[in-house]
Design an enzyme around this catalytic site. Structure first.
Site, short mmCIF file in Angstrom:
data_model
loop_
_atom_site.label_atom_id
_atom_site.label_comp_id
_atom_site.label_asym_id
_atom_site.label_seq_id
_atom_site.Cartn_x
_atom_site.Cartn_y
_atom_site.Cartn_z
N LYS A 73 5.20 1.81 -3.30
CA LYS A 73 5.08 3.17 -3.83
C LYS A 73 5.26 3.11 -5.34
O LYS A 73 5.90 2.18 -5.85
CB LYS A 73 6.16 4.07 -3.22
CG LYS A 73 5.88 5.54 -3.34
CD LYS A 73 4.93 6.06 -2.27
CE LYS A 73 4.52 7.48 -2.52
NZ LYS A 73 3.74 8.04 -1.41
N GLY A 99 -3.10 8.20 -4.06
CA GLY A 99 -2.51 9.42 -4.63
C GLY A 99 -1.24 9.84 -3.91
O GLY A 99 -0.87 9.28 -2.89
N ASP A 100 -0.58 10.83 -4.46
CA ASP A 100 0.58 11.49 -3.84
C ASP A 100 0.76 12.78 -4.63
O ASP A 100 -0.21 13.25 -5.27
CB ASP A 100 1.82 10.58 -3.91
CG ASP A 100 3.00 11.10 -3.07
OD1 ASP A 100 2.95 10.98 -1.85
OD2 ASP A 100 3.97 11.66 -3.64
N THR A 159 -4.54 13.32 5.64
CA THR A 159 -3.11 13.49 5.96
C THR A 159 -2.90 14.79 6.73
O THR A 159 -2.20 14.81 7.75
CB THR A 159 -2.26 13.47 4.67
OG1 THR A 159 -2.62 12.31 3.93
CG2 THR A 159 -0.78 13.42 4.99
N LYS A 204 0.87 -1.19 0.00
CA LYS A 204 0.00 0.00 0.00
C LYS A 204 0.90 1.22 0.00
O LYS A 204 1.85 1.30 0.78
CB LYS A 204 -0.86 -0.03 1.28
CG LYS A 204 -1.77 1.16 1.45
CD LYS A 204 -3.17 0.84 0.99
CE LYS A 204 -4.00 2.07 0.69
NZ LYS A 204 -3.81 2.63 -0.66
#
Ligand code: NDP
Length: 443
Positions: A125, A164-165, A208, A89
């Protein structure tokens, strides 16, 4: 040579030319000496050698055609680092700076962060060196579809669940989800951060940033202080920065800065988040446009937000954005706390200087774990075909962040490193993964 040094040297030799990955590995391994001394069985079973080598890495071509008919080729990545405690994840980053070193550093950090949440998720990632800035809607959709046309064969709800990032928000997740569903012909929770009409979780967008503020609030309590009346500097103006600023403001803080990769704004009266959301979430514009509605604010293209006096500093943009010279300014300005919203935003030298000069430091893998925690809650809701209310998710998020702070502080204390949350978080995250790896044999 100590076990830690031996492993670090072999990582440097084997993964030459990957400075961000080396930095992340060095920081974690450095904290683990006391745990390794107490558990010699970890060395015998090669735990560190296995932890520092991804289980699988996929690098692929992403071809796409722009609005003028020109062909472009980007490079896609997915690093599946460790699945000892659950399916891989971790987010997908679309940014021109993306390379294997950056994806490996992020994937490595993700192992420990995910472990700290106490939820059953492993570390991974991915991303691409694609720049969504300045692209049309159609170009972004075409790119996302091409990216997923390769990625789909490597992921799955019980295998690997990306999110997402930087550069990947709700829009990109939606396009990738649509393509995955078309290719696989299954409707499953294979990505998190989805839209609310197709399996997304309430409070994921906020998670976050809000989680960072809950974690920082616990740190403030340790110092006998609170957000109420505190001046806070924030860097970035993306997803993490906006919602960290929002929650800090709701607890009575005055947030005075935000930035993007072109410059930063200082608003002594307190940042007007409605204006920032319009610029960044609706218009996809630049932070310099903030002055259009707040002419008394300042916009700078040199220096950084860290020169502005504050009690709490929240770096929320990108890796290595807070350097030694910034740390010196924060100490001179009597900052109490630095808590990391971005991944590894502070250099090793900056962290060392802050800690040695009495600034209480919250490392990213603990402080920004709220995003992945709510992603895991999204996975639970998808599996159960349920959706929880905003308040339910937010309460679970708050409990998780309080628990991460508690675990990290307790482990630091147990190993005589009081208030060293870097060491505490690394050790706490590591112990759970190492225990699972020991139980599963050499795999
Ligand atoms: P966004 O893409 O929403 O925002 C990123 C922000 O950082 C933008 O303001 C961007 O400015 C700025 N930025 C990016 N690169 C640079 C750079 N090289 N120099 C200066 N500013 C830069 O991303 P997120 O808010 O999602 O992510 C921010 C950080 O938080 C990243 O480190 C990410 O890994 C981490 N993170 C994110 C999570 C999430 O749930 N989203 C979860 C955990 C960690 P510009 O628009 O000009 O590029």
């Amino acid at each position: 040579m100590s076990y830690v040094n031996e492993v670090f040297s072999s990582v440097q030799a084997r993964s030459a030319g990957e400075p961000e990955f080396h930095q992340a590995v060095f920081e974690v391994l450095n904290s683990l000496e006391p745990v390794l001394a107490k558990h010699p069985e970890y060395q015998k079973m090669g735990i560190l050698e296995r932890l520092t080598e991804p289980e699988r890495q996929v690098i692929f071509r992403v071809p796409w055609i722009d609005d003028h008919g020109d062909v472009h080729v980007n490079r896609g990545f997915r690093v599946q680092f460790n699945s000892a405690i659950g399916p891989y994840k971790g987010g997908l980053r679309f940014h021109p700076s993306v390379n294997l070193s950056i994806i490996k550093f992020l994937g490595f950090e993700q192992i420990f962060k995910n472990s700290l949440t106490s939820l059953p998720i492993g570390g991974g990632k991915g991303g691409a060196d694609f720049d969504p800035k300045g692209k049309s809607e159609r170009e972004v959709m075409t790119f996302c579809q091409s990216f997923m046309t390769e990625l789909f064969r490597h992921i799955g709800a019980d295998t690997d669940v990306p999110a997402g990032d930087i550069g990947v928000g709700g829009r990109e997740v939606g396009y990738m989800y649509g393509q995955y569903k078309r290719l696989k012909n299954v409707y499953e929770g294979v990505l998190t951060g989805k839209g609310l009409t197709f399996g997304g979780s309430l409070a994921r967008t906020e998670a976050t940033g809000y989680g960072l503020v809950y974690f920082t609030r616990e740190m403030l309590t340790d110092l006998g202080k609170s957000f109420d009346g505190a001046t806070v500097t924030v860097s970035g103006s993306g997803n993490v920065a906006i919602y960290a600023a929002e929650r800090a403001q709701s607890l009575g803080a005055k947030v005075v800065t935000m930035s993007d990769s072109s410059g930063w704004v200082y608003d002594p009266e307190g940042i007007d988040l409605k204006a920032v959301k319009k610029i960044k979430e609706v218009d996809r514009g630049r932070i310099s446009e903030y002055l259009n509605s707040r002419p008394k604010a300042e916009y700078h293209t040199s220096g950084s937000v860290w020169q502005v006096p504050c009690e709490v500093a929240l770096p929320c943009a990108t890796q290595n954005e807070l350097q030694l010279e910034d740390a010196i300014k924060l100490v001179d300005n009597k900052c109490w706390i630095v808590a990391e919203g971005a991944n590894m935003p502070s250099t090793l030298e900056a962290v060392e200087y802050l800690q040695q000069n009495g600034v209480y430091f919250g490392p990213s893998k603990a402080a920004n774990a709220g995003g992945v925690a709510v992603s895991a809650l999204e996975m639970s809701q998808n599996s159960a075909r349920l959706s929880w209310s905003f308040d339910e998710v937010d309460k679970k998020l708050e409990d998780i962040m309080v628990n991460i702070h508690k675990q990290s502080a307790q482990l630091a204390e147990e190993y005589s490193q009081r208030q060293n949350l870097v060491a505490g978080a690394n050790m706490a995250g590591f112990m759970k993964v190492a225990t699972a790896m020991m139980a599963q044999g050499v795999v």
